[in-house]
Write a protein that holds these residues in place. Structure first.
Motif, mmCIF file in Angstrom:
data_model
loop_
_atom_site.group_PDB
_atom_site.id
_atom_site.type_symbol
_atom_site.label_atom_id
_atom_site.label_comp_id
_atom_site.label_asym_id
_atom_site.label_seq_id
_atom_site.Cartn_x
_atom_site.Cartn_y
_atom_site.Cartn_z
ATOM 1 N N UNK A 1 0.831 -1.204 0.000
ATOM 2 C CA UNK A 1 0.000 0.000 0.000
ATOM 3 C C UNK A 1 0.871 1.262 0.000
ATOM 4 N N UNK A 2 0.543 2.189 -0.896
ATOM 5 C CA UNK A 2 1.131 3.533 -0.866
ATOM 6 C C UNK A 2 0.013 4.524 -1.189
ATOM 7 N N UNK A 3 0.348 5.736 -1.492
ATOM 8 C CA UNK A 3 -0.666 6.771 -1.679
ATOM 9 C C UNK A 3 -1.472 6.582 -2.963
ATOM 10 N N UNK A 4 -0.821 6.690 -4.118
ATOM 11 C CA UNK A 4 -1.552 6.685 -5.385
ATOM 12 C C UNK A 4 -1.540 5.373 -6.138
ATOM 13 N N UNK A 5 -0.709 4.411 -5.708
ATOM 14 C CA UNK A 5 -0.639 3.077 -6.298
ATOM 15 C C UNK A 5 -0.116 3.097 -7.732
ATOM 16 N N UNK A 6 0.879 3.981 -7.999
ATOM 17 C CA UNK A 6 1.510 3.952 -9.328
ATOM 18 C C UNK A 6 3.035 3.893 -9.268
ATOM 19 N N UNK A 7 3.647 4.078 -8.102
ATOM 20 C CA UNK A 7 5.114 4.068 -8.011
ATOM 21 C C UNK A 7 5.625 2.941 -7.125
ATOM 22 N N UNK A 8 5.521 3.133 -5.817
ATOM 23 C CA UNK A 8 6.131 2.208 -4.860
ATOM 24 C C UNK A 8 5.385 0.896 -4.722
ATOM 25 N N UNK A 9 4.082 0.955 -4.502
ATOM 26 C CA UNK A 9 3.351 -0.292 -4.240
ATOM 27 C C UNK A 9 3.281 -1.221 -5.457
ATOM 28 N N UNK A 10 3.137 -0.713 -6.693
ATOM 29 C CA UNK A 10 3.189 -1.653 -7.816
ATOM 30 C C UNK A 10 4.572 -2.297 -7.964
ATOM 31 N N UNK A 11 5.624 -1.561 -7.588
ATOM 32 C CA UNK A 11 6.959 -2.176 -7.586
ATOM 33 C C UNK A 11 7.018 -3.282 -6.545
ATOM 34 N N UNK A 12 6.454 -3.038 -5.359
ATOM 35 C CA UNK A 12 6.416 -4.074 -4.334
ATOM 36 C C UNK A 12 5.681 -5.306 -4.825
ATOM 37 N N UNK A 13 4.530 -5.090 -5.420
ATOM 38 C CA UNK A 13 3.738 -6.199 -5.967
ATOM 39 C C UNK A 13 4.541 -6.981 -7.002
ATOM 40 N N UNK A 14 5.145 -6.280 -7.956
ATOM 41 C CA UNK A 14 5.876 -6.932 -9.042
ATOM 42 C C UNK A 14 7.112 -7.673 -8.527
ATOM 43 N N UNK A 15 7.878 -7.033 -7.664
ATOM 44 C CA UNK A 15 9.087 -7.667 -7.129
ATOM 45 C C UNK A 15 8.714 -8.902 -6.315
ATOM 46 N N UNK A 16 7.708 -8.769 -5.453
ATOM 47 C CA UNK A 16 7.291 -9.903 -4.635
ATOM 48 C C UNK A 16 6.829 -11.061 -5.511
ATOM 49 N N UNK A 17 5.958 -10.795 -6.470
ATOM 50 C CA UNK A 17 5.442 -11.865 -7.325
ATOM 51 C C UNK A 17 6.549 -12.520 -8.134
ATOM 52 N N UNK A 18 7.508 -11.731 -8.599
ATOM 53 C CA UNK A 18 8.636 -12.275 -9.350
ATOM 54 C C UNK A 18 9.470 -13.200 -8.464
ATOM 55 N N UNK A 19 9.807 -12.745 -7.274
ATOM 56 C CA UNK A 19 10.620 -13.555 -6.362
ATOM 57 C C UNK A 19 9.871 -14.815 -5.916
ATOM 58 N N UNK A 20 8.600 -14.672 -5.570
ATOM 59 C CA UNK A 20 7.813 -15.827 -5.137
ATOM 60 C C UNK A 20 7.714 -16.864 -6.255
ATOM 61 N N UNK A 21 7.530 -16.407 -7.476
ATOM 62 C CA UNK A 21 7.454 -17.309 -8.619
ATOM 63 C C UNK A 21 8.789 -18.021 -8.843
ATOM 64 N N UNK A 22 9.865 -17.270 -8.800
ATOM 65 C CA UNK A 22 11.200 -17.854 -9.013
ATOM 66 C C UNK A 22 11.547 -18.877 -7.928
ATOM 67 N N UNK A 23 11.017 -18.680 -6.724
ATOM 68 C CA UNK A 23 11.296 -19.571 -5.597
ATOM 69 C C UNK A 23 10.259 -20.698 -5.473
ATOM 70 N N UNK A 24 9.239 -20.675 -6.317
ATOM 71 C CA UNK A 24 8.194 -21.691 -6.265
ATOM 72 C C UNK A 24 7.333 -21.613 -5.014
ATOM 73 N N UNK A 25 7.128 -20.402 -4.489
ATOM 74 C CA UNK A 25 6.356 -20.216 -3.262
ATOM 75 C C UNK A 25 4.866 -20.071 -3.557
ATOM 76 N N UNK A 26 4.054 -20.543 -2.634
ATOM 77 C CA UNK A 26 2.607 -20.442 -2.757
ATOM 78 C C UNK A 26 2.151 -19.119 -2.135
#
Length: 153
Positions: A7-32
């Motif tokens: 969560x951030x203020x406008x949801x176009x800078x920091x939080x979408x980066x968090x979402x993308x980085x997390x999903x990329x890492x979780x996918x690469x690690x095979x995490x549920x």
């Protein structure tokens, strides 16, 4: 499946980066685990992430595909971890819930290099270097967040 919300203020800078980085890492690690993101304000609802967020993610090989949305009350029940990018947004999201707040965190609580700083700075009014700095900060924090979530199993 663990569900994480950034969560951030406008949801176009920091939080979408968090979402993308997390999903990329979780996918690469095979995490549920899966992440989403939202803003405490509705300024940019329906918009893509800032072009600099898209670019910094691309440079690091992280796919980013998101449309901005506003944080809603139902999110507090749908997500296992909700992480604010800064203290103001943390307070704003806490004010939206009357339920349990044990699953609400500041993202930098998981940053070993935070040196007492709580906030992921908003890079919106700066240049590309600010987005790179945010990417590194968020990525480090997510590494430790994943360790934390895995340790709770």
């Amino acid at each position: 499946m663990k569900k994480i919300l950034f969560v951030c203020l406008g949801n176009i800078c920091r939080s979408p980066l968090g979402e993308a980085i997390f999903n990329h890492k979780a996918s690469m690690m095979g995490l549920d685990m899966v992440a989403d993101s939202a803003g405490t304000a509705a300024y940019h609802v329906g918009e893509q992430p800032d072009h600099r967020s898209i670019e910094v993610a691309r440079v690091h090989g992280v796919p980013i595909n998101h449309k901005a949305r506003k944080l809603i009350v139902e999110d507090f029940d749908r997500f296992d971890y909700i992480l604010a990018m800064d203290g103001q947004n943390f307070q704003d999201m806490k004010s939206l819930t009357t339920g349990n707040t044990d699953h609400l965190f500041l993202l930098r609580e998981f940053d070993q290099d935070a040196n007492g700083k709580q906030d992921v700075p908003d890079p919106y009014y700066g240049g590309y270097d600010g987005f790179e700095n945010v990417f590194q900060m968020v990525s480090r924090s997510i590494d430790q967040l994943i360790v934390h979530i895995e340790a709770e199993k």
